[in-house]
Scaffold this motif. Structure first.
Motif, PDB file in Angstrom:
ATOM      1  N   ARG A 151       0.769  -1.304   0.077  1.00 34.30           N
ATOM      2  CA  ARG A 151       0.071  -0.029  -0.108  1.00 34.30           C
ATOM      3  C   ARG A 151       0.805   1.197   0.159  1.00 34.30           C
ATOM      4  O   ARG A 151       0.350   2.328   0.254  1.00 34.30           O
ATOM      5  N   ASN A 152       2.031   1.134  -0.397  1.00 29.46           N
ATOM      6  CA  ASN A 152       2.879   2.220   0.138  1.00 29.46           C
ATOM      7  C   ASN A 152       3.392   2.960  -1.325  1.00 29.46           C
ATOM      8  O   ASN A 152       2.782   2.259  -2.489  1.00 29.46           O
ATOM      9  N   PHE A 153       4.308   3.827  -1.639  1.00 28.09           N
ATOM     10  CA  PHE A 153       4.703   4.470  -2.517  1.00 28.09           C
ATOM     11  C   PHE A 153       5.560   3.619  -3.608  1.00 28.09           C
ATOM     12  O   PHE A 153       5.960   3.854  -4.692  1.00 28.09           O
ATOM     13  N   GLY A 154       6.297   2.601  -2.959  1.00 30.43           N
ATOM     14  CA  GLY A 154       7.254   1.814  -3.534  1.00 30.43           C
ATOM     15  C   GLY A 154       8.631   2.413  -3.591  1.00 30.43           C
ATOM     16  O   GLY A 154       9.382   2.361  -4.816  1.00 30.43           O
ATOM     17  N   GLN A 178      -4.035   8.166   3.579  1.00 27.98           N
ATOM     18  CA  GLN A 178      -4.998   8.337   2.369  1.00 27.98           C
ATOM     19  C   GLN A 178      -4.065   8.483   0.990  1.00 27.98           C
ATOM     20  O   GLN A 178      -3.239   9.320   0.897  1.00 27.98           O
ATOM     21  N   MET A 179      -4.352   7.636  -0.012  1.00 30.21           N
ATOM     22  CA  MET A 179      -3.392   7.494  -1.213  1.00 30.21           C
ATOM     23  C   MET A 179      -4.441   7.103  -2.243  1.00 30.21           C
ATOM     24  O   MET A 179      -5.361   6.805  -2.119  1.00 30.21           O
ATOM     25  N   ALA A 180      -3.641   7.557  -3.365  1.00 29.69           N
ATOM     26  CA  ALA A 180      -4.843   7.146  -4.674  1.00 29.69           C
ATOM     27  C   ALA A 180      -3.515   6.752  -5.839  1.00 29.69           C
ATOM     28  O   ALA A 180      -2.371   7.172  -5.791  1.00 29.69           O
ATOM     29  N   LEU A 181      -4.113   5.931  -6.834  1.00 32.27           N
ATOM     30  CA  LEU A 181      -3.541   5.894  -8.229  1.00 32.27           C
ATOM     31  C   LEU A 181      -4.353   6.427  -9.082  1.00 32.27           C
ATOM     32  O   LEU A 181      -5.509   6.635  -9.218  1.00 32.27           O
ATOM     33  N   VAL A 182      -3.541   7.266 -10.036  1.00 35.10           N
ATOM     34  CA  VAL A 182      -3.897   8.619 -10.754  1.00 35.10           C
ATOM     35  C   VAL A 182      -3.464   8.067 -12.198  1.00 35.10           C
ATOM     36  O   VAL A 182      -2.382   7.655 -12.476  1.00 35.10           O
ATOM     37  N   GLU A 183      -4.343   7.926 -13.255  1.00 35.34           N
ATOM     38  CA  GLU A 183      -3.934   7.899 -14.425  1.00 35.34           C
ATOM     39  C   GLU A 183      -3.488   9.305 -15.068  1.00 35.34           C
ATOM     40  O   GLU A 183      -4.067  10.230 -15.056  1.00 35.34           O
ATOM     41  N   PRO A 184      -2.207   9.240 -15.560  1.00 37.61           N
ATOM     42  CA  PRO A 184      -1.558  10.586 -15.843  1.00 37.61           C
ATOM     43  C   PRO A 184      -1.784  10.765 -17.436  1.00 37.61           C
ATOM     44  O   PRO A 184      -2.542   9.881 -18.131  1.00 37.61           O
ATOM     45  N   PRO A 185      -1.610  11.975 -17.777  1.00 35.89           N
ATOM     46  CA  PRO A 185      -1.547  12.511 -19.198  1.00 35.89           C
ATOM     47  C   PRO A 185      -0.720  11.423 -20.061  1.00 35.89           C
ATOM     48  O   PRO A 185       0.236  10.798 -19.606  1.00 35.89           O
ATOM     49  N   MET A 240       3.775  13.892  -2.202  1.00 35.74           N
ATOM     50  CA  MET A 240       4.837  13.008  -3.069  1.00 35.74           C
ATOM     51  C   MET A 240       4.012  12.170  -4.175  1.00 35.74           C
ATOM     52  O   MET A 240       2.886  11.917  -4.004  1.00 35.74           O
ATOM     53  N   LEU A 241       4.971  11.863  -5.121  1.00 36.48           N
ATOM     54  CA  LEU A 241       4.647  10.692  -5.946  1.00 36.48           C
ATOM     55  C   LEU A 241       5.433   9.993  -6.593  1.00 36.48           C
ATOM     56  O   LEU A 241       6.882  10.261  -6.594  1.00 36.48           O
ATOM     57  N   THR A 242       5.081   8.828  -7.102  1.00 38.15           N
ATOM     58  CA  THR A 242       6.283   7.912  -7.980  1.00 38.15           C
ATOM     59  C   THR A 242       5.170   7.203  -8.903  1.00 38.15           C
ATOM     60  O   THR A 242       4.234   7.021  -8.792  1.00 38.15           O
ATOM     61  N   GLN A 243       5.919   6.813 -10.007  1.00 32.00           N
ATOM     62  CA  GLN A 243       5.424   6.235 -11.081  1.00 32.00           C
ATOM     63  C   GLN A 243       5.472   4.732 -11.221  1.00 32.00           C
ATOM     64  O   GLN A 243       6.476   4.188 -11.198  1.00 32.00           O
ATOM     65  N   ARG A 244       4.350   4.211 -11.576  1.00 27.48           N
ATOM     66  CA  ARG A 244       4.467   2.473 -11.438  1.00 27.48           C
ATOM     67  C   ARG A 244       4.910   2.256 -12.946  1.00 27.48           C
ATOM     68  O   ARG A 244       4.785   3.041 -13.814  1.00 27.48           O
ATOM     69  N   PRO A 245       5.272   0.887 -13.062  1.00 29.92           N
ATOM     70  CA  PRO A 245       5.713   0.604 -14.551  1.00 29.92           C
ATOM     71  C   PRO A 245       4.927   0.663 -15.489  1.00 29.92           C
ATOM     72  O   PRO A 245       5.079   0.906 -16.754  1.00 29.92           O
ATOM     73  N   ASP A 246       3.367   0.596 -15.291  1.00 31.63           N
ATOM     74  CA  ASP A 246       2.358   0.675 -16.041  1.00 31.63           C
ATOM     75  C   ASP A 246       2.166   2.223 -16.378  1.00 31.63           C
ATOM     76  O   ASP A 246       1.319   2.455 -17.158  1.00 31.63           O
ATOM     77  N   GLY A 247       2.759   3.053 -15.855  1.00 31.74           N
ATOM     78  CA  GLY A 247       2.665   4.630 -15.889  1.00 31.74           C
ATOM     79  C   GLY A 247       1.689   5.423 -15.064  1.00 31.74           C
ATOM     80  O   GLY A 247       1.572   6.621 -14.960  1.00 31.74           O
ATOM     81  N   SER A 248       1.019   4.592 -14.345  1.00 31.06           N
ATOM     82  CA  SER A 248      -0.084   5.190 -13.369  1.00 31.06           C
ATOM     83  C   SER A 248       0.884   5.821 -12.229  1.00 31.06           C
ATOM     84  O   SER A 248       2.010   5.347 -12.082  1.00 31.06           O
ATOM     85  N   LEU A 249       0.487   6.757 -11.698  1.00 25.53           N
ATOM     86  CA  LEU A 249       1.098   7.442 -10.430  1.00 25.53           C
ATOM     87  C   LEU A 249       0.465   7.192  -9.079  1.00 25.53           C
ATOM     88  O   LEU A 249      -0.831   7.341  -8.918  1.00 25.53           O
ATOM     89  N   ILE A 250       1.349   6.790  -8.086  1.00 26.65           N
ATOM     90  CA  ILE A 250       0.986   6.823  -6.840  1.00 26.65           C
ATOM     91  C   ILE A 250       1.160   7.836  -6.056  1.00 26.65           C
ATOM     92  O   ILE A 250       2.299   8.680  -6.128  1.00 26.65           O
TER      93      ILE A 250
END
Length: 393
Positions: free
Chosen positions: A58-61, A229-236, A285-295
């Protein structure tokens, strides 16, 4: 959608006896299991869930190495090397991406300048505003005045790392009992929901649930729960941000920043100009997952027992703050879409981690500062070094 489940590892038939029994298949438990395998010991990992669902996924990785100090920095540097090696051997995502600390005021920049001056050359590399914007994918708040590249940070995809590491340890000979609850320990006998197992050494790594198994120990060390509280966001489309991204609020939370003399002025500035972030205990803060989504995230609230309800107003504050850093009007526009929301939970206490030995042959380990991914393998090496020394005596 990326599969977040643990690998298809069978639940082992419980052996009569084992050298080491680890309770908990999160990153801390797996790190201690790996150290045991390195010593040629037989290992059984007991996990009450059928796959990892806790703080480890559940973290930023983000292994936030550079922003640690003292012993935590030493542990983080060990963990850094282990993550990169395990990812290579296990075929899961981990990259020495570094991190970018974004400065949006002269006060924030002063914190970065002071930290940079205190570290070895290149570890905290100061950047101009254009260099900082380029590092975060070419987007960025026009108010960015500079930043710093934190060289030693590592990104590990949280939704693949635990499963990948468990699979690697299984290949190395560790046995896993999934869906198996730990019920207690007495004189080297571990009681589980599938039956007893004799273990020469039992290491309990259950994160914030340490109070469920060892309430007196948890009370002695002031352990409670922290909810995020965290979210996974679809970026441009096309937005790629290789490093993790930290902000001024991060500088108030991580020790290497917070211990600078400039941090006091930053705390005053944030309280005056962004009280809404202070109110929710934000670390934007934010990090990007391998699929491009942003935590993206996160907020902090503390209690012995946490209500499960997420406050949409808190999410709005966090999303707006992330949008400002990236220089977009809103994370609800310009191609951004919130895909998932969740509450992270980790153990919190005045000390950064807890290592205790309630009985001979029984060890309890919990990271109590939200840096489990960051120090995991370093802490396991430290724990085992102490156990080895005790045996040698």
């Amino acid at each position: 959608m990326t599969d977040t489940r643990s690998p298809s590892l069978p639940t082992a038939t419980l052996p009569d006896g084992v050298d080491v029994l680890v309770v908990g298949a999160g990153v801390i438990g797996l790190a201690h299991a790996s150290e045991a395998l390195d010593r040629g010991l037989s290992v059984l990992v007991v996990e009450r869930d059928h796959r990892a669902t806790g703080a480890s996924i559940r973290n930023f990785g983000h292994a936030c190495v550079t922003a640690q100090s003292g012993e935590l920095l030493d542990l983080a540097l060990v963990a850094r090397d282990r993550w990169l090696g395990y990812a290579r051997d296990g075929g899961f995502f981990s990259v020495a991406s570094g991190a970018v600390a974004v400065a949006r005021s002269g006060t924030e920049l002063a914190v970065l300048e002071e930290l940079s001056a205190s570290r070895e050359p290149g570890q905290v590399a100061l950047m101009t505003a254009p260099e900082t914007v380029a590092r975060i994918g070419g987007a960025g708040d026009p108010g960015i005045v500079g930043g710093a590249f934190l060289r030693d940070d590592v990104r590990v995809d949280p939704r693949g790392a635990v499963a990948g590491l468990a699979a690697l340890l299984a290949d190395r000979g560790a046995r896993f009992a999934w869906g198996t609850a730990y019920l207690g320990w007495e004189d080297g006998i571990v009681r589980t929901s599938r039956g007893p197992v004799r273990a020469e050494r039992t290491i309990v790594c259950v994160g914030h649930d340490v109070d469920q198994l060892f309430p007196d120990l948890a009370a002695l060390h002031g352990v409670q729960r922290c909810g995020l509280q965290m979210a996974l966001v679809e970026p441009p489309a096309g937005l790629r941000i290789a490093p993790a991204v930290l902000t001024g609020t991060s500088m108030l939370r991580y020790p290497a920043f917070a211990e600078t003399t400039a941090a006091e002025a930053l705390g005053i500035e944030v309280r005056e100009h962004a009280p809404e972030l202070v109110d929710i205990g934000a670390n934007v803060m934010l990090t990007q997952r391998p699929d491009g989504s942003l935590i993206v995230g996160d907020s902090h609230r503390y209690d012995l027992t946490l209500d499960p309800f997420l406050d949409e107003a808190v999410s709005d504050v966090l999303l707006a703050a992330v949008a400002r850093v990236l220089g977009v009007p809103s994370l609800r526009s310009d191609g951004f879409r919130v895909r998932e929301r969740w509450m992270g939970v980790y153990a919190s206490a005045p000390e950064p981690f807890l290592v205790a030995h309630p009985e001979a042959g029984l060890t309890v380990v919990s990271v109590t500062s939200g840096v489990g991914m960051t120090i995991s393998h370093g802490l396991a090496a430290r724990t085992w070094a102490g156990l080895d020394a005790a045996v040698a005596v």
